[in-house]
Write a protein that holds these residues in place. Sequence first.
Motif: not given
Length: 345
Positions: A44, A46, A157, A173, A176-177, A179
């Motif tokens: 993800v 963002t 998110e 959730r 893997e994020h 940012r």
Amino acid sequence: MIRDARVLRAGFVPSEVEHRDAEVNHLSTVLQPITDGEPADTAVVTGPSGVGKTCISKFVTERLREEVLDVESTYVNCWRNFTRYRTLYQILDDLGQTINIHRQSTPHDELVDRLQQYDGPRAVVILDEVDQLEDPNLIYDLHSLPQFALICIANREQDLFNSVDERLVSRLRASEHVRLERYHDPELYDILGARAKRGLDPDVISDDQLYRIADAAAGDARLAIGMLRSAASRADRESKDTITDSMLLDAAEDARTQIKQKSIDSLTPHQRLVYDIVREQGPLTPSDIYEQYSEQADDPRTARTCRTYLSKMEQYNLIEGDGTSRDRTYSVVDSTKTSDIFETG
Ligand SMILES: Nc1ncnc2c1ncn2[C@@H]1O[C@H](COP(=O)(O)OP(=O)(O)O)[C@@H](O)[C@H]1O
Ligand SMILES: [Mg+2]
């Protein structure tokens, strides 16, 4: 004046990404398993508009495809293809899997079946602006298929999680994020410098001017590059050898107007209706906006969906919210406000 106009265009993916090493490495690591033919986790990505989300996602995917032969990739802008059907179709089409599928008459279950049956090389699927899907549960269809590695791009998110059902929230959730934050001025300066070096003749623009663009763009690389492009094309049209300060001033306004128009053109019909209501009658509270909207729209979406529209338009600087969450009102962003950064020099 202009040496290579491509590098100044909005969708250009540079061969080197500046100042995003950690994020590029993180995303590469998530996708790495597919180079060994293994399933990869969903990523993800963002961040606000213009921080390089699309750029690094495409960059990392391209680099992966340079490393190994057996990887496919597809990119879908879910804002443009905001129905589940259109997004599914676009993915299948990119993978060359639309034989005997008729755009109008094939039911969407059959598109999902086709994806399930896909047995070509593993594919990276970039779902850009994924929070704009009318039915984001499409992510679930793809997330559960091991042939595909997903990169889901959204501004926030929270907007993404609010629009999908519980089981998908918990999956996302756990993924893997990556940012991305707004750029600092020196970082934007480097991004601009690299474009100017490749795109323009030497000495067309001074370092000081580049720094002022970086400053005016307030962390947004799209705006910064847009200003550079606009100034360069004006100088080119007027057959000048250098970009003057007054050209920069006009370019700042011009780039803002162009980006704004492009965002307005991207709005879906329902979003456009909401935008027009805010433009004509703002400042308005979300509930007033929704009341107007649901009266005027054919087949109005829910109040919750209407709030996601407001959030998206705020992210894209089309409207601005004022006040705390309880008494918040929205109005359009006043585009006549220009920066005075260039005037003082
Ligand atoms: N780190 C970077 N290095 C080089 N160019 C960048 C970088 N980040 C963004 N850009 C450029 O800035 C513009 C906006 O980036 P983009 O990825 O479209 O932003 P986002 O998708 O977050 O809105 C694009 O032209 C992109 O190529
Ligand atoms: Mg983008």
